[in-house]
Motif scaffolding. Sequence first.
Motif, PDB file in Angstrom:
ATOM      1  N   ASP A 171      36.225  35.961  37.330  1.00 20.14           N
ATOM      2  CA  ASP A 171      37.114  35.622  36.309  1.00 20.14           C
ATOM      3  C   ASP A 171      37.336  34.176  36.270  1.00 20.14           C
ATOM      4  O   ASP A 171      37.055  33.408  37.122  1.00 20.14           O
ATOM      5  N   ASP A 172      37.666  33.467  34.847  1.00 21.81           N
ATOM      6  CA  ASP A 172      37.939  32.256  34.709  1.00 21.81           C
ATOM      7  C   ASP A 172      38.934  31.647  35.639  1.00 21.81           C
ATOM      8  O   ASP A 172      39.038  30.414  36.032  1.00 21.81           O
ATOM      9  N   ASP A 173      39.716  32.562  36.119  1.00 24.89           N
ATOM     10  CA  ASP A 173      40.970  31.876  37.093  1.00 24.89           C
ATOM     11  C   ASP A 173      40.584  31.981  38.565  1.00 24.89           C
ATOM     12  O   ASP A 173      41.388  31.628  39.524  1.00 24.89           O
ATOM     13  N   GLY A 174      39.343  32.516  38.916  1.00 22.14           N
ATOM     14  CA  GLY A 174      38.769  32.249  40.247  1.00 22.14           C
ATOM     15  C   GLY A 174      39.018  33.681  40.780  1.00 22.14           C
ATOM     16  O   GLY A 174      38.624  33.703  42.013  1.00 22.14           O
ATOM     17  N   LYS A 175      39.555  34.677  40.189  1.00 19.48           N
ATOM     18  CA  LYS A 175      39.820  36.098  40.846  1.00 19.48           C
ATOM     19  C   LYS A 175      38.573  36.819  40.758  1.00 19.48           C
ATOM     20  O   LYS A 175      37.860  36.791  39.721  1.00 19.48           O
ATOM     21  N   ALA A 176      38.152  37.512  41.715  1.00 23.80           N
ATOM     22  CA  ALA A 176      37.042  38.129  41.619  1.00 23.80           C
ATOM     23  C   ALA A 176      37.292  39.907  41.548  1.00 23.80           C
ATOM     24  O   ALA A 176      38.285  40.195  42.278  1.00 23.80           O
ATOM     25  N   TYR A 177      36.509  40.671  40.927  1.00 18.92           N
ATOM     26  CA  TYR A 177      36.642  41.819  41.117  1.00 18.92           C
ATOM     27  C   TYR A 177      35.222  42.735  41.403  1.00 18.92           C
ATOM     28  O   TYR A 177      34.157  42.038  40.930  1.00 18.92           O
ATOM     29  N   LEU A 220      39.242  41.814  44.470  1.00 26.33           N
ATOM     30  CA  LEU A 220      38.893  41.507  45.951  1.00 26.33           C
ATOM     31  C   LEU A 220      39.881  40.416  46.249  1.00 26.33           C
ATOM     32  O   LEU A 220      40.623  39.638  45.419  1.00 26.33           O
ATOM     33  N   THR A 221      39.920  40.246  47.530  1.00 23.83           N
ATOM     34  CA  THR A 221      41.088  39.257  48.254  1.00 23.83           C
ATOM     35  C   THR A 221      40.398  37.786  47.886  1.00 23.83           C
ATOM     36  O   THR A 221      39.645  37.686  47.331  1.00 23.83           O
ATOM     37  N   PRO A 222      41.487  36.740  47.960  1.00 26.49           N
ATOM     38  CA  PRO A 222      40.901  35.571  47.742  1.00 26.49           C
ATOM     39  C   PRO A 222      39.744  34.952  48.482  1.00 26.49           C
ATOM     40  O   PRO A 222      39.020  34.067  47.598  1.00 26.49           O
ATOM     41  N   ASP A 223      39.403  35.479  49.581  1.00 27.15           N
ATOM     42  CA  ASP A 223      38.250  34.951  50.156  1.00 27.15           C
ATOM     43  C   ASP A 223      36.895  35.899  49.568  1.00 27.15           C
ATOM     44  O   ASP A 223      35.764  35.525  50.177  1.00 27.15           O
TER      45      ASP A 223
END
Length: 375
Positions: free
Chosen positions: A217-223, A239-242
């Motif tokens: 996503d735009d905020d860098g969070k991944a799914y 998903l986790t930050p990494d």
Amino acid sequence: MNTIQYIKSKLKTTLLAAGMLCAGLYSEAQQKVFKPGQIWPDDKGVHINAHGGGILYQNGKYYWFGEHKVAGDAGNRAMVGVHCYSSTDLYNWKDEGIALSVSDDPKNDIARGCILERPKVVYNKLTKKYVMWFHLELLGKGYAAARAGVATSDRVTGPYTFIKSYRPNAGQMPFYPPFTGQSEKVNCAAPASETDGFFCRDLPGGQMARDMTVFVDDDGKAYHVFSSEENYTLQLAQLTPDYTGHTGKFIRIYIGHQTEAPALFKHNGIYYMIGSGCTGWAPNAARWFSAKSIWGPWVYHGNPCKGADSAITYGGQSTHVLPVAGKKDAFIFMADKWTPKDAIDGRYLWLPISFKGNDIEIDWLDSWDLGVFKK
């Protein structure tokens, strides 16, 4: 130089010149259009071998990752690994080789002959790593394992190092946004449906994870989105930050309806997802969903495809939706036309997505180019 050496030298020079001529002829015949369903040669003149794939745009270049298929009965098992190609214009692709290789150790999770499907690669700005997720079935176990696998690399083209495979979110119950109805909440003490029963059955060891995609996503969070609960439900998990694990926060989408081949994208603040029904290798009608929040509610809208053969998605099945860099409202629907008896011959159906307000449509085109999109 003796006669034999001279002949060998002349032969080598002749062959080299012939090779250069062929390469020159091919380079002059660079593609300038998309031809859905046709043979798509790479820079070596070989049909692109990147099935069930996805594309990452990085530093002005597109990278296409997909399943490397082989000829014969083993074609739908992973005998080689994940293939990578690169392009600057989306029409012409350079073979970058095998990004993730299967293992020769039969005890390895990604042993040669396992089932490794739908690889997707994303870039993590925090770790500066490229992260590949894929659906994995263990060697000789058919489709019983239903695992998610993950690998990482410091370079976009690889080689990628396999990290682990597992079923996501073991012991975790779904996240329920405020709008969630009571009937949508799982009660494992008394499952209300067969689908809930599958969820509860798998709760201790983690949820099944088959056809999948990954979205940043735009905020860098991944799914991570995947077919679960015997394919009767899509699960969307953070998903986790990494990007190499799951946080335990996830939702269930379109519960009780078998859905495969999810492809997630975002346009004008709205999340869209295209998928398919479950009919084995045979094509069926695509389906699409939208939501104003990644956590839903996700609304089902029916088939985005129009016209002849729309009921079978023109013979294909979704795998990815690609935003075209530098163009507004430009998204390409990517699908595979599977040929299980000769998997290596599988074709690619790329078609432009049209927006009708907040609705989407996909129409068949025999040939098209990026000029269909506004700048």
